[in-house]
Motif scaffolding. Structure first.
Motif, mmCIF file in Angstrom:
data_model
loop_
_atom_site.group_PDB
_atom_site.id
_atom_site.type_symbol
_atom_site.label_atom_id
_atom_site.label_comp_id
_atom_site.label_asym_id
_atom_site.label_seq_id
_atom_site.Cartn_x
_atom_site.Cartn_y
_atom_site.Cartn_z
ATOM 1 N N UNK A 51 75.985 -14.582 49.558
ATOM 2 C CA UNK A 51 76.305 -16.009 49.685
ATOM 3 C C UNK A 51 75.997 -16.719 48.375
ATOM 4 N N UNK A 52 76.836 -17.691 48.027
ATOM 5 C CA UNK A 52 76.634 -18.488 46.810
ATOM 6 C C UNK A 52 76.669 -19.972 47.173
ATOM 7 N N UNK A 53 75.655 -20.705 46.737
ATOM 8 C CA UNK A 53 75.614 -22.152 46.930
ATOM 9 C C UNK A 53 75.237 -22.835 45.628
ATOM 10 N N UNK A 54 75.362 -24.148 45.584
ATOM 11 C CA UNK A 54 75.073 -24.873 44.332
ATOM 12 C C UNK A 54 74.546 -26.268 44.631
ATOM 13 N N UNK A 55 73.820 -26.822 43.665
ATOM 14 C CA UNK A 55 73.406 -28.219 43.761
ATOM 15 C C UNK A 55 74.477 -29.092 43.103
ATOM 16 N N UNK A 56 74.310 -30.428 43.032
ATOM 17 C CA UNK A 56 75.407 -31.293 42.560
ATOM 18 C C UNK A 56 75.606 -31.358 41.045
ATOM 19 N N UNK A 57 74.903 -30.561 40.253
ATOM 20 C CA UNK A 57 75.103 -30.615 38.801
ATOM 21 C C UNK A 57 76.569 -30.358 38.460
ATOM 22 N N UNK A 58 77.061 -31.042 37.451
ATOM 23 C CA UNK A 58 78.501 -31.000 37.159
ATOM 24 C C UNK A 58 78.965 -29.637 36.656
ATOM 25 N N UNK A 59 78.046 -28.806 36.190
ATOM 26 C CA UNK A 59 78.434 -27.464 35.744
ATOM 27 C C UNK A 59 78.384 -26.435 36.872
ATOM 28 N N UNK A 60 77.947 -26.848 38.055
ATOM 29 C CA UNK A 60 77.786 -25.915 39.159
ATOM 30 C C UNK A 60 79.073 -25.248 39.600
#
Length: 205
Positions: A51-60
């Motif tokens: 699984x892959x998730x991300x925070x709201x950083x614009x490079x995510x």
């Protein structure tokens, strides 16, 4: 690549002329993680679920694409969780509906906006410094893996995670499905992606 190690995490610069953690590095690191996970579980890469998730950083978003390509190109089955919290990504390895072999969270925690990074999880918890060292060695050496095509499925792990948290509160309080009725609760979501907790966990209770 090894300079990207920051303890048990990977951290780098993802914006500007000095960027050293981009889609290119993400793809190689994903491959390194897949090799590590294959060695740990004894499974062939094409049998692995990640699984892959991300925070709201614009490079995510770009880094997520690099990770997805680095996993799918070698046969892994990937749940793309989109915006998520770090604990939720660990729980992707635990929930019956997902039960992934591993998970990656794209985040640089409290670091400045031009930075980003990765946190890694297996079923028994977060990876340690030695694990990260091995992953980056595989990435740097471009350890060979047979190429084959895996799969990508969009899966909103936060829906499961929010339900899990609500049930923990309901079960712990022992007062029915509205255990917080009549209470006034203040949530400080500073320095994190905590808005969901007020809206999707506490408010329904």
């Amino acid at each position: 690549m090894r300079e990207l190690q920051n303890g048990s995490d990977i951290r780098g610069i993802s914006l500007g002329k000095d960027a050293n953690l981009t889609m290119t590095e993400a793809e190689k690191i994903a491959k390194g993680f897949l090799i590590w996970l294959s060695e740990k579980t004894g499974k062939d890469p094409k049998e692995l679920y990640v699984a892959i998730g991300r925070d709201p950083r614009i490079t995510g978003t770009e880094l997520a694409i690099g990770l997805l390509e680095g996993l799918v190109d070698y046969g892994a089955h990937v749940f793309n969780a989109g915006l998520a919290s770090t604990p939720a990504m660990f729980m992707a390895t635990q929930f019956e509906d997902t039960k992934t072999d591993g998970a990656i969270m794209i985040t640089a925690s409290h670091l400045p906006a031009d930075r980003n990074g990765f946190k890694f999880f297996a079923k028994d918890g977060g990876l340690n410094k030695e694990d990260i060292k091995v992953i980056l060695e595989h990435a740097e050496n471009d350890t060979p893996l047979p190429e084959t095509h895996g799969s990508i499925e969009d899966f909103h792990i936060m829906n499961l995670y929010q339900e899990h948290l609500r049930n923990l509160i309901i079960d712990g309080a022992g007062k029915g499905n509205k255990p917080l009725k009549g209470l006034k609760i203040c949530v400080d979501a500073g320095n994190g992606s905590g808005g969901f907790y007020a809206r999707d966990v506490l408010e329904p209770l």
